[in-house]
Motif scaffolding. Structure first.
Motif, PDB file in Angstrom:
ATOM      1  N   SER A   1       0.834  -1.209   0.000  1.00  0.00           N
ATOM      2  CA  SER A   1       0.000   0.000   0.000  1.00  0.00           C
ATOM      3  C   SER A   1       0.861   1.248   0.000  1.00  0.00           C
ATOM      4  CB  SER A   1      -0.938   0.005   1.212  1.00  0.00           C
ATOM      5  OG  SER A   1      -1.856  -1.068   1.135  1.00  0.00           O
ATOM      6  N   GLY A   2       2.066   1.129   0.531  1.00  0.00           N
ATOM      7  CA  GLY A   2       2.994   2.253   0.539  1.00  0.00           C
ATOM      8  C   GLY A   2       3.383   2.735  -0.848  1.00  0.00           C
ATOM      9  N   ALA A   3       3.064   1.974  -1.878  1.00  0.00           N
ATOM     10  CA  ALA A   3       3.291   2.439  -3.254  1.00  0.00           C
ATOM     11  C   ALA A   3       2.503   3.714  -3.518  1.00  0.00           C
ATOM     12  CB  ALA A   3       2.899   1.358  -4.260  1.00  0.00           C
ATOM     13  N   HIS A   4       1.470   3.958  -2.717  1.00  0.00           N
ATOM     14  CA  HIS A   4       0.677   5.175  -2.862  1.00  0.00           C
ATOM     15  C   HIS A   4       1.466   6.428  -2.483  1.00  0.00           C
ATOM     16  CE1 HIS A   4      -3.482   3.011  -2.703  1.00  0.00           C
ATOM     17  NE2 HIS A   4      -2.804   2.774  -3.809  1.00  0.00           N
ATOM     18  N   THR A   5       2.668   6.258  -1.994  1.00  0.00           N
ATOM     19  CA  THR A   5       3.494   7.423  -1.700  1.00  0.00           C
ATOM     20  C   THR A   5       3.860   8.175  -2.976  1.00  0.00           C
ATOM     21  OG1 THR A   5       5.294   8.186  -0.276  1.00  0.00           O
ATOM     22  CG2 THR A   5       5.804   6.379  -1.766  1.00  0.00           C
ATOM     23  N   VAL A   6       3.771   7.502  -4.109  1.00  0.00           N
ATOM     24  CA  VAL A   6       4.018   8.159  -5.404  1.00  0.00           C
ATOM     25  C   VAL A   6       2.732   8.160  -6.229  1.00  0.00           C
ATOM     26  CG1 VAL A   6       6.478   7.654  -5.532  1.00  0.00           C
ATOM     27  CG2 VAL A   6       4.859   6.027  -6.477  1.00  0.00           C
TER      28      VAL A   6
ATOM     29  N   ALA B   1      13.837   2.976   6.021  1.00  0.00           N
ATOM     30  CA  ALA B   1      14.638   1.855   5.519  1.00  0.00           C
ATOM     31  C   ALA B   1      13.870   0.536   5.655  1.00  0.00           C
ATOM     32  CB  ALA B   1      15.982   1.781   6.245  1.00  0.00           C
ATOM     33  N   ALA B   2      13.150   0.377   6.750  1.00  0.00           N
ATOM     34  CA  ALA B   2      12.334  -0.835   6.934  1.00  0.00           C
ATOM     35  C   ALA B   2      11.237  -0.900   5.876  1.00  0.00           C
ATOM     36  CB  ALA B   2      11.725  -0.856   8.337  1.00  0.00           C
ATOM     37  N   PHE B   3      10.598   0.245   5.594  1.00  0.00           N
ATOM     38  CA  PHE B   3       9.592   0.282   4.534  1.00  0.00           C
ATOM     39  C   PHE B   3      10.214  -0.114   3.200  1.00  0.00           C
ATOM     40  CE2 PHE B   3       7.803   3.212   1.168  1.00  0.00           C
ATOM     41  CZ  PHE B   3       6.817   2.330   0.764  1.00  0.00           C
ATOM     42  N   PHE B   4      11.347   0.482   2.850  1.00  0.00           N
ATOM     43  CA  PHE B   4      12.000   0.168   1.575  1.00  0.00           C
ATOM     44  C   PHE B   4      12.307  -1.327   1.471  1.00  0.00           C
ATOM     45  CE2 PHE B   4      14.019   4.630   0.761  1.00  0.00           C
ATOM     46  CZ  PHE B   4      12.768   5.148   0.513  1.00  0.00           C
ATOM     47  N   ARG B   5      12.853  -1.897   2.548  1.00  0.00           N
ATOM     48  CA  ARG B   5      13.216  -3.316   2.559  1.00  0.00           C
ATOM     49  C   ARG B   5      11.979  -4.203   2.376  1.00  0.00           C
ATOM     50  NH1 ARG B   5      14.706  -3.676   7.613  1.00  0.00           N
ATOM     51  NH2 ARG B   5      12.660  -4.466   8.170  1.00  0.00           N
ATOM     52  N   ASP B   6      10.928  -3.925   3.162  1.00  0.00           N
ATOM     53  CA  ASP B   6       9.727  -4.758   3.101  1.00  0.00           C
ATOM     54  C   ASP B   6       8.963  -4.547   1.801  1.00  0.00           C
ATOM     55  OD1 ASP B   6      10.452  -5.696   5.582  1.00  0.00           O
ATOM     56  OD2 ASP B   6       8.846  -4.671   6.672  1.00  0.00           O
ATOM     57  N   PHE B   7       8.951  -3.308   1.300  1.00  0.00           N
ATOM     58  CA  PHE B   7       8.282  -3.041   0.029  1.00  0.00           C
ATOM     59  C   PHE B   7       8.967  -3.814  -1.096  1.00  0.00           C
ATOM     60  CE2 PHE B   7       7.837  -0.895  -4.020  1.00  0.00           C
ATOM     61  CZ  PHE B   7       6.459  -0.801  -4.133  1.00  0.00           C
ATOM     62  N   ALA B   8      10.283  -3.759  -1.143  1.00  0.00           N
ATOM     63  CA  ALA B   8      11.020  -4.457  -2.203  1.00  0.00           C
ATOM     64  C   ALA B   8      10.709  -5.951  -2.191  1.00  0.00           C
ATOM     65  CB  ALA B   8      12.519  -4.214  -2.054  1.00  0.00           C
TER      66      ALA B   8
ATOM     67  N   PHE C   1       9.535   8.777  -3.825  1.00  0.00           N
ATOM     68  CA  PHE C   1       9.267   7.506  -3.154  1.00  0.00           C
ATOM     69  C   PHE C   1       9.928   7.543  -1.784  1.00  0.00           C
ATOM     70  CE2 PHE C   1       9.831   2.999  -2.195  1.00  0.00           C
ATOM     71  CZ  PHE C   1       8.543   2.541  -2.432  1.00  0.00           C
ATOM     72  N   ASP C   2       9.110   7.687  -0.759  1.00  0.00           N
ATOM     73  CA  ASP C   2       9.592   7.735   0.619  1.00  0.00           C
ATOM     74  C   ASP C   2       8.503   7.187   1.529  1.00  0.00           C
ATOM     75  OD1 ASP C   2       7.684   9.765   0.800  1.00  0.00           O
ATOM     76  OD2 ASP C   2       9.153  11.376   0.946  1.00  0.00           O
ATOM     77  N   ASN C   3       8.592   7.435   2.813  1.00  0.00           N
ATOM     78  CA  ASN C   3       7.602   6.916   3.749  1.00  0.00           C
ATOM     79  C   ASN C   3       6.539   7.953   4.134  1.00  0.00           C
ATOM     80  OD1 ASN C   3       9.280   8.485   5.356  1.00  0.00           O
ATOM     81  ND2 ASN C   3       9.194   7.082   7.113  1.00  0.00           N
ATOM     82  N   SER C   4       6.412   9.022   3.374  1.00  0.00           N
ATOM     83  CA  SER C   4       5.451  10.080   3.726  1.00  0.00           C
ATOM     84  C   SER C   4       4.000   9.602   3.695  1.00  0.00           C
ATOM     85  CB  SER C   4       5.631  11.307   2.829  1.00  0.00           C
ATOM     86  OG  SER C   4       5.397  10.989   1.477  1.00  0.00           O
ATOM     87  N   TYR C   5       3.700   8.602   2.901  1.00  0.00           N
ATOM     88  CA  TYR C   5       2.344   8.028   2.897  1.00  0.00           C
ATOM     89  C   TYR C   5       1.968   7.586   4.317  1.00  0.00           C
ATOM     90  CZ  TYR C   5      -1.172   4.348   1.988  1.00  0.00           C
ATOM     91  OH  TYR C   5      -2.287   3.544   2.008  1.00  0.00           O
ATOM     92  N   PHE C   6       2.902   6.946   4.991  1.00  0.00           N
ATOM     93  CA  PHE C   6       2.638   6.441   6.341  1.00  0.00           C
ATOM     94  C   PHE C   6       2.609   7.564   7.375  1.00  0.00           C
ATOM     95  CE2 PHE C   6       4.651   2.934   4.002  1.00  0.00           C
ATOM     96  CZ  PHE C   6       3.566   2.072   3.988  1.00  0.00           C
ATOM     97  N   THR C   7       3.519   8.512   7.257  1.00  0.00           N
ATOM     98  CA  THR C   7       3.492   9.626   8.208  1.00  0.00           C
ATOM     99  C   THR C   7       2.216  10.443   8.017  1.00  0.00           C
ATOM    100  OG1 THR C   7       4.850  11.031   6.765  1.00  0.00           O
ATOM    101  CG2 THR C   7       6.005   9.738   8.438  1.00  0.00           C
ATOM    102  N   ASP C   8       1.790  10.618   6.776  1.00  0.00           N
ATOM    103  CA  ASP C   8       0.538  11.339   6.516  1.00  0.00           C
ATOM    104  C   ASP C   8      -0.664  10.604   7.099  1.00  0.00           C
ATOM    105  OD1 ASP C   8       1.984  13.247   5.166  1.00  0.00           O
ATOM    106  OD2 ASP C   8       1.112  12.823   3.195  1.00  0.00           O
TER     107      ASP C   8
END
Length: 157
Positions: free
Chosen positions: A46-51, A130-137, A72-79
């Protein structure tokens, strides 16, 4: 695709392939669990929605998820955790969505990630990009290779 006998066999039906934006947590699990995805992977994907942004003429929804939709960052989650969203209906399509005072949107399926089971992962990704990037990949590769075997054996290095 080398694993499909024809072009028709290389494209899976759209029905049930991805979740509907106007449905909640149960629907997310109904779509992803049969494909072998757990809550953490659902949140990561779902974090793909960051872009990107929604476009009324394509999905019926309208607007960007984040204030920097090309990053592409973790702003979706912070938002998700920091912003307040008000319900609205997209003119011309009748699709329900939720808009912040900054003009960003969240769909019902996005806000469902704030429910138990999903929320701990949202909180973790908001704190640790970094955890988001790792798990997303990892989840993205799993999604792309879904139903295909032997693809890595065919990679040429």
């Amino acid at each position: 695709r080398v694993d499909a006998a024809s072009s028709a066999a290389s494209v899976e039906s759209q029905v049930g392939r991805l979740p509907d934006g106007d449905k909640g947590a149960h629907h997310l699990r109904d779509i992803f669990a049969p494909k072998g995805f757990g809550d953490r992977e659902i949140v990561a994907l779902s974090g793909a929605h960051t872009v990107g942004s929604c476009h009324r003429d394509r999905s019926g929804f309208e607007g960007p998820w984040t204030e920097a939709p090309l990053v592409f960052d973790n702003s979706y989650f912070t938002d998700l955790l920091r912003k307040t969203y008000r319900h609205e209906t997209v003119q011309g399509t009748g699709c329900p969505q939720h808009r912040s005072d900054k003009g960003t949107i969240m769909l019902t399926s996005d806000l469902a990630l704030l429910e138990d089971g999903f929320r701990p992962h949202v909180e973790a990704y908001a704190k640790d990009q970094a955890a988001f990037f790792r798990d997303f990949a990892a989840a993205w590769v799993k999604l792309q290779e879904l139903g295909c075997t032997g693809l890595r054996d065919r990679l040429e290095v």
